[in-house]
Design a protein around this motif. Sequence first.
Motif, short mmCIF file in Angstrom:
data_model
loop_
_atom_site.label_atom_id
_atom_site.label_comp_id
_atom_site.label_asym_id
_atom_site.label_seq_id
_atom_site.Cartn_x
_atom_site.Cartn_y
_atom_site.Cartn_z
N VAL A 8 1.24 -9.43 -6.92
CA VAL A 8 1.33 -8.38 -5.90
C VAL A 8 0.23 -7.36 -6.21
CG1 VAL A 8 2.70 -6.48 -4.98
CG2 VAL A 8 3.80 -8.65 -5.53
N VAL A 9 -0.61 -7.07 -5.23
CA VAL A 9 -1.62 -6.03 -5.38
C VAL A 9 -1.08 -4.76 -4.70
CG1 VAL A 9 -3.95 -5.27 -4.83
CG2 VAL A 9 -3.53 -7.65 -5.49
N LEU A 10 -0.81 -3.74 -5.50
CA LEU A 10 -0.24 -2.48 -5.01
C LEU A 10 -1.35 -1.44 -4.95
CD1 LEU A 10 2.22 -0.77 -4.21
CD2 LEU A 10 2.60 -0.33 -6.64
N THR A 11 -1.83 -1.16 -3.74
CA THR A 11 -2.90 -0.18 -3.56
C THR A 11 -2.31 1.22 -3.57
OG1 THR A 11 -4.13 -1.76 -2.21
CG2 THR A 11 -4.78 0.55 -2.06
N TYR A 32 10.31 0.52 0.53
CA TYR A 32 9.19 -0.33 0.90
C TYR A 32 8.73 -1.18 -0.28
CZ TYR A 32 4.25 -1.40 1.85
OH TYR A 32 3.04 -2.02 1.99
N VAL A 33 8.54 -0.56 -1.45
CA VAL A 33 8.07 -1.31 -2.61
C VAL A 33 9.14 -2.30 -3.08
CG1 VAL A 33 7.37 -1.10 -5.03
CG2 VAL A 33 6.52 0.53 -3.34
N HIS A 34 10.41 -1.89 -3.06
CA HIS A 34 11.49 -2.79 -3.47
C HIS A 34 11.54 -4.02 -2.58
CE1 HIS A 34 15.39 -3.89 -5.17
NE2 HIS A 34 15.77 -4.17 -3.94
N SER A 92 0.84 -1.20 0.00
CA SER A 92 0.00 0.00 0.00
C SER A 92 0.87 1.25 0.00
CB SER A 92 -0.93 0.01 1.23
OG SER A 92 -1.70 1.19 1.26
N ILE A 93 0.60 2.15 -0.95
CA ILE A 93 1.24 3.47 -0.99
C ILE A 93 0.17 4.49 -0.65
CG2 ILE A 93 2.39 5.19 -2.42
CD1 ILE A 93 3.58 2.97 -4.07
N ASP A 94 0.30 5.12 0.49
CA ASP A 94 -0.69 6.11 0.94
C ASP A 94 0.05 7.39 1.32
OD1 ASP A 94 -2.89 7.43 1.81
OD2 ASP A 94 -3.33 6.13 3.51
N GLY A 95 0.02 8.38 0.43
CA GLY A 95 0.74 9.64 0.68
C GLY A 95 1.76 9.91 -0.41
#
Length: 440
Positions: free
Chosen positions: A56-59, A40-42, A28-31
């Motif tokens: 991978v579900v990337l919100t 974090y994503v890596h 999850s990317i929030d901001g």
Amino acid sequence: MRLSRLIAVLLLAPALAAAAPASILTLSIDGAIGPATVEYVHRGLARAAADNAQAVVLTLNTPGGLDTSMRRIVQDILASPVPVVGYVSPAGARAASAGAFILYACHVAAMAPGTNVGAASPVEIGVGGAAPQPEAGKKKEPGPTNTHERKAFFDAAAYIRSLAQLRGRNVEWAEKAVLEAASLSANEAREQKVIDVVAADPADLLRQIDGRKISVAGGERTLQTTGASTVELAPDWHDRLLAVITDPSMALILMMLGIYGLLFEFGHPGFVFPGVVGALCLLVALYALHMLPVNYAGLALIAIGIAFIVAEVFFPSYGSLGVGGVIAFAVGALMLIDTDLPGYGIPWPLIVTVALVTFALIVIVGRMALRARRAPLVSGVQSLVGADGEMLEDSDETGWANIRGETWKVRTSAHLNRGQRIRVVAVDGVLPRVAPAEGA
């Protein structure tokens, strides 16, 4: 009987395990997107590959972020052997500016109802905002007219165009999102083939993408999301700490704490603790600034301001160096972060607060220096003027006397007797000049 059942279970277990679909990792990317988001994503994509996750579900819910951070995330997605499903969620979320690039890079692009995507125009070296508008009365032209801005806009347009071509999505609208800051709702994005799926919730998303064949780095995969378990990977302490220290405001505070700590240690050697804390704060601040889009002119002004402040402490100029240092520091802090992205500027109230604290420190140091300059001498032969004593021997020109409990060789212009009370009236070179106390 029991033995036969046990043998049957053991024989069927591998088949049942093979039939169960692989798990799905959720990120999850929030901001705002920054250096902490990249780490974090890596880490999430690396874990998905190590755990043999099927997807991978990337919100996404982001107003944008730094260009360098966005490009690193896109590179990780393109190189991932695990399919990445970009999902703008929940309702009311957005994938603006840098978020639009990341959504275009994902193998599957999805949005929840009530979300939007677009507004991918560059702002300084960040990604976000809108393209400059033409003046009234002039024909509207795509993108900016300034050469520097044109380079940034068309570079970003070419980048998102390449992603659209790679994923087979709407190339024309992708360019429009950069050059004209266009945005679309979820349903409009699906109709114009900007995204692949509109899903009400994660369960609906997994149901709709079940059975899709996706080309990834290393081959083609078929998603089997029905009945698959999901594993959420939340940011750990390292990601949260990196997010805190790479905040420009925190970086500025750490830098000033480091300067104050080292300044105190240099002025009062032996305390050790202020020097250790100051050095650590300064190193962490420099690390954070290294990862942020820093304007080096602003950084140079801050360095000059700090140099003037340090000079004021060690070579008091009654405020001239200190005031100049505070002004240079404030102007440099305003220029320090080279982007107009929300969340990456240093708020002016913080700059004013730090400048006022620094100015107060300079005033205190200046007053202490002035008080010390006006204070009477407390050491050396000059400090004996006015002090009373007693002759230790008879003397006509020079002799020995006890002054303030110390034995001094003194000079006198008249005859003095042993035991006679005297007073220091002047200093001749290194010898106190004395006279009878009653006539001094």
